[in-house]
Design a protein around this motif. Structure first.
Motif, PDB file in Angstrom:
ATOM      1  N   THR A  29      49.271  -1.686  15.467  1.00  0.00           N
ATOM      2  CA  THR A  29      47.934  -1.197  15.149  1.00  0.00           C
ATOM      3  C   THR A  29      46.952  -2.361  15.064  1.00  0.00           C
ATOM      4  OG1 THR A  29      48.485  -1.313  12.786  1.00  0.00           O
ATOM      5  CG2 THR A  29      48.812   0.807  13.894  1.00  0.00           C
ATOM      6  N   GLN A  30      45.663  -2.015  15.058  1.00  0.00           N
ATOM      7  CA  GLN A  30      44.601  -3.014  14.936  1.00  0.00           C
ATOM      8  C   GLN A  30      43.755  -2.660  13.720  1.00  0.00           C
ATOM      9  OE1 GLN A  30      44.042  -5.728  16.949  1.00  0.00           O
ATOM     10  NE2 GLN A  30      42.295  -6.392  15.726  1.00  0.00           N
ATOM     11  N   GLY A  31      43.725  -3.556  12.745  1.00  0.00           N
ATOM     12  CA  GLY A  31      42.918  -3.329  11.557  1.00  0.00           C
ATOM     13  C   GLY A  31      41.861  -4.405  11.397  1.00  0.00           C
ATOM     14  N   ALA A  32      41.196  -4.395  10.254  1.00  0.00           N
ATOM     15  CA  ALA A  32      40.125  -5.355  10.010  1.00  0.00           C
ATOM     16  C   ALA A  32      40.647  -6.793   9.995  1.00  0.00           C
ATOM     17  CB  ALA A  32      39.442  -5.036   8.679  1.00  0.00           C
ATOM     18  N   ASP A  33      41.904  -6.981   9.617  1.00  0.00           N
ATOM     19  CA  ASP A  33      42.488  -8.315   9.557  1.00  0.00           C
ATOM     20  C   ASP A  33      43.244  -8.695  10.832  1.00  0.00           C
ATOM     21  OD1 ASP A  33      41.533  -8.711   6.972  1.00  0.00           O
ATOM     22  OD2 ASP A  33      43.295  -7.758   6.074  1.00  0.00           O
ATOM     23  N   GLY A  34      43.122  -7.871  11.878  1.00  0.00           N
ATOM     24  CA  GLY A  34      43.785  -8.174  13.138  1.00  0.00           C
ATOM     25  C   GLY A  34      44.958  -7.253  13.407  1.00  0.00           C
ATOM     26  N   PRO A  35      45.761  -7.588  14.400  1.00  0.00           N
ATOM     27  CA  PRO A  35      46.892  -6.731  14.758  1.00  0.00           C
ATOM     28  C   PRO A  35      48.001  -6.789  13.708  1.00  0.00           C
ATOM     29  CG  PRO A  35      46.919  -8.716  16.090  1.00  0.00           C
ATOM     30  CD  PRO A  35      45.636  -8.733  15.319  1.00  0.00           C
ATOM     31  N   ASP A  36      48.719  -5.667  13.595  1.00  0.00           N
ATOM     32  CA  ASP A  36      49.841  -5.577  12.669  1.00  0.00           C
ATOM     33  C   ASP A  36      50.896  -4.677  13.295  1.00  0.00           C
ATOM     34  OD1 ASP A  36      51.356  -5.968  10.421  1.00  0.00           O
ATOM     35  OD2 ASP A  36      50.237  -4.580   9.150  1.00  0.00           O
ATOM     36  N   ALA A  59      55.606   5.047   4.072  1.00  0.00           N
ATOM     37  CA  ALA A  59      55.461   5.102   2.618  1.00  0.00           C
ATOM     38  C   ALA A  59      53.985   5.239   2.252  1.00  0.00           C
ATOM     39  CB  ALA A  59      56.037   3.833   1.987  1.00  0.00           C
ATOM     40  N   ARG A  60      53.711   6.022   1.228  1.00  0.00           N
ATOM     41  CA  ARG A  60      52.321   6.185   0.795  1.00  0.00           C
ATOM     42  C   ARG A  60      51.721   4.846   0.357  1.00  0.00           C
ATOM     43  NH1 ARG A  60      49.481  10.672  -0.177  1.00  0.00           N
ATOM     44  NH2 ARG A  60      51.351  11.949   0.022  1.00  0.00           N
ATOM     45  N   ALA A  61      52.559   3.915  -0.062  1.00  0.00           N
ATOM     46  CA  ALA A  61      52.075   2.601  -0.483  1.00  0.00           C
ATOM     47  C   ALA A  61      51.808   1.664   0.693  1.00  0.00           C
ATOM     48  CB  ALA A  61      53.107   1.959  -1.409  1.00  0.00           C
ATOM     49  N   ASN A  62      52.137   2.077   1.897  1.00  0.00           N
ATOM     50  CA  ASN A  62      51.952   1.217   3.069  1.00  0.00           C
ATOM     51  C   ASN A  62      50.454   0.976   3.312  1.00  0.00           C
ATOM     52  OD1 ASN A  62      51.799   0.200   5.785  1.00  0.00           O
ATOM     53  ND2 ASN A  62      53.828   1.037   6.171  1.00  0.00           N
ATOM     54  N   PRO A  63      50.019  -0.273   3.452  1.00  0.00           N
ATOM     55  CA  PRO A  63      48.602  -0.585   3.672  1.00  0.00           C
ATOM     56  C   PRO A  63      48.022   0.026   4.953  1.00  0.00           C
ATOM     57  CG  PRO A  63      49.797  -2.561   3.010  1.00  0.00           C
ATOM     58  CD  PRO A  63      50.830  -1.508   3.275  1.00  0.00           C
ATOM     59  N   ILE A  64      48.867   0.470   5.877  1.00  0.00           N
ATOM     60  CA  ILE A  64      48.361   1.064   7.110  1.00  0.00           C
ATOM     61  C   ILE A  64      47.422   2.234   6.824  1.00  0.00           C
ATOM     62  CG2 ILE A  64      50.281   2.697   7.414  1.00  0.00           C
ATOM     63  CD1 ILE A  64      50.125   2.233  10.394  1.00  0.00           C
ATOM     64  N   LEU A  65      47.643   2.919   5.716  1.00  0.00           N
ATOM     65  CA  LEU A  65      46.823   4.083   5.383  1.00  0.00           C
ATOM     66  C   LEU A  65      45.387   3.695   5.042  1.00  0.00           C
ATOM     67  CD1 LEU A  65      49.463   5.982   3.241  1.00  0.00           C
ATOM     68  CD2 LEU A  65      48.681   6.591   5.523  1.00  0.00           C
ATOM     69  N   SER A  72      42.916   6.436  15.476  1.00  0.00           N
ATOM     70  CA  SER A  72      42.874   5.134  16.157  1.00  0.00           C
ATOM     71  C   SER A  72      43.879   5.078  17.308  1.00  0.00           C
ATOM     72  CB  SER A  72      43.211   4.008  15.171  1.00  0.00           C
ATOM     73  OG  SER A  72      42.244   3.904  14.159  1.00  0.00           O
ATOM     74  N   PRO A  73      43.541   4.327  18.373  1.00  0.00           N
ATOM     75  CA  PRO A  73      44.519   4.103  19.443  1.00  0.00           C
ATOM     76  C   PRO A  73      45.609   3.146  18.961  1.00  0.00           C
ATOM     77  CG  PRO A  73      42.528   2.840  19.875  1.00  0.00           C
ATOM     78  CD  PRO A  73      42.238   3.698  18.672  1.00  0.00           C
ATOM     79  N   VAL A  74      46.851   3.430  19.333  1.00  0.00           N
ATOM     80  CA  VAL A  74      47.970   2.596  18.902  1.00  0.00           C
ATOM     81  C   VAL A  74      48.947   2.389  20.059  1.00  0.00           C
ATOM     82  CG1 VAL A  74      47.837   3.294  16.483  1.00  0.00           C
ATOM     83  CG2 VAL A  74      49.263   4.608  18.076  1.00  0.00           C
ATOM     84  N   GLY A 161      52.988  11.659   6.589  1.00  0.00           N
ATOM     85  CA  GLY A 161      53.439  11.870   7.954  1.00  0.00           C
ATOM     86  C   GLY A 161      52.615  11.094   8.968  1.00  0.00           C
ATOM     87  N   VAL A 162      53.266  10.739  10.067  1.00  0.00           N
ATOM     88  CA  VAL A 162      52.619  10.046  11.181  1.00  0.00           C
ATOM     89  C   VAL A 162      52.855  10.862  12.445  1.00  0.00           C
ATOM     90  CG1 VAL A 162      52.703   7.995  12.648  1.00  0.00           C
ATOM     91  CG2 VAL A 162      52.866   7.745  10.176  1.00  0.00           C
ATOM     92  N   GLU A 163      51.793  11.121  13.157  1.00  0.00           N
ATOM     93  CA  GLU A 163      51.874  11.865  14.420  1.00  0.00           C
ATOM     94  C   GLU A 163      51.091  11.091  15.480  1.00  0.00           C
ATOM     95  OE1 GLU A 163      51.365  16.463  15.907  1.00  0.00           O
ATOM     96  OE2 GLU A 163      49.961  15.706  14.399  1.00  0.00           O
ATOM     97  N   ILE A 164      51.712  10.858  16.621  1.00  0.00           N
ATOM     98  CA  ILE A 164      51.049  10.130  17.697  1.00  0.00           C
ATOM     99  C   ILE A 164      51.014  11.000  18.951  1.00  0.00           C
ATOM    100  CG2 ILE A 164      51.140   8.093  19.192  1.00  0.00           C
ATOM    101  CD1 ILE A 164      52.557   6.665  16.822  1.00  0.00           C
ATOM    102  N   GLU A 165      49.829  11.374  19.346  1.00  0.00           N
ATOM    103  CA  GLU A 165      49.647  12.127  20.594  1.00  0.00           C
ATOM    104  C   GLU A 165      49.705  11.123  21.747  1.00  0.00           C
ATOM    105  OE1 GLU A 165      46.233  14.758  22.926  1.00  0.00           O
ATOM    106  OE2 GLU A 165      45.984  14.248  20.800  1.00  0.00           O
ATOM    107  N   ILE A 166      50.684  11.280  22.618  1.00  0.00           N
ATOM    108  CA  ILE A 166      50.916  10.308  23.679  1.00  0.00           C
ATOM    109  C   ILE A 166      49.926  10.477  24.818  1.00  0.00           C
ATOM    110  CG2 ILE A 166      52.588   9.469  25.384  1.00  0.00           C
ATOM    111  CD1 ILE A 166      54.807  10.347  23.475  1.00  0.00           C
TER     112      ILE A 166
END
Length: 209
Positions: A29-36, A59-65, A72-74, A161-166
């Motif tokens: 992913t791409q966030g404000a601090d760069g790619p992760d 995890a709900r504690a994951n900073p990705i949220l 976002s595109p991933v 949950g995470v869902e990615i439309e391909i």
């Protein structure tokens, strides 16, 4: 990803096989601090949308949220196996001495749009599918019903949950297709002797051997 034409993997059946048989992938992913990147097991649903979808959870504690916006595109990277190839395994090396070491591998890049699903019904469906898939070879497969309901309820509250439309799937199978058949098979034999069966079998299949 750099893909010379002879290493391009374009067969949908093979691409889908890699997604199903090697489900532990890197979600980039791409966030404000760069790619992760997060490393997650995904379930591939080929029947959802024109190219399918991936489902999983974090995890709900994951900073990705907080760091990645919904929609976002991933990029999701699946690896089917990799192995070092010694030039000593090529019969032609011992004749002309014009071979060098390399690395063989199979990878699939999935490009899509990320959606977070904070819905209990969705989460239960994701967990049911993941456990059904990965418990299938157990003598007595584990199910959520094996645990106390209040325990499962608490665990569900700790994930999203995470869902990615391909949008597209890009594959690369670097399996010595650019070598003579005897060299490719010699390298496959070398890997087999070292117990590297995944890449060895893929190399044989790439040449119809």
């Amino acid at each position: 990803m750099y893909i010379p034409p002879h290493f391009a993997e374009t067969q949908p059946d093979e691409l889908h096989r890699i997604l199903r048989e090697h489900p532990f992938a890197s979600l980039v992913t791409q966030g404000a601090d760069g790619p992760d990147a997060n490393h997650l097991p995904f379930e591939f649903d080929a029947d959802s949308g024109p190219h399918g979808r991936l489902i999983g959870h974090v995890a709900r504690a994951n900073p990705i949220l907080q760091e990645v916006a919904d929609g976002s595109p991933v990029l999701v990277i699946f690896r089917a196996g990799d192995a070092y190839i010694s030039p000593n395994w090529y019969p032609s090396k011992h004749e002309a001495h014009r071979q060098v070491p390399t690395w063989n591998y199979q990878v699939v890049h999935v490009h899509g749009v990320l959606r977070f699903q904070d819905d209990e019904k969705f989460l239960r469906g994701v967990l049911a599918r993941l456990t059904r898939t990965h418990e299938a070879d157990q003598p007595r497969p584990w199910r959520m019903g094996d645990s106390a309901p209040e325990f499962i309820d608490g665990m569900l509250k700790a994930i999203v949950g995470v869902e990615i439309e391909i949008g597209r799937i890009v594959g690369k199978s670097k399996l010595s297709q650019n070598k003579e058949a005897r060299d490719r098979l010699g390298a496959a034999d070398g890997l087999q002797q070292r117990g590297e069966t995944t890449v060895s079998a893929a190399m044989r299949a790439a040449g119809g051997s």
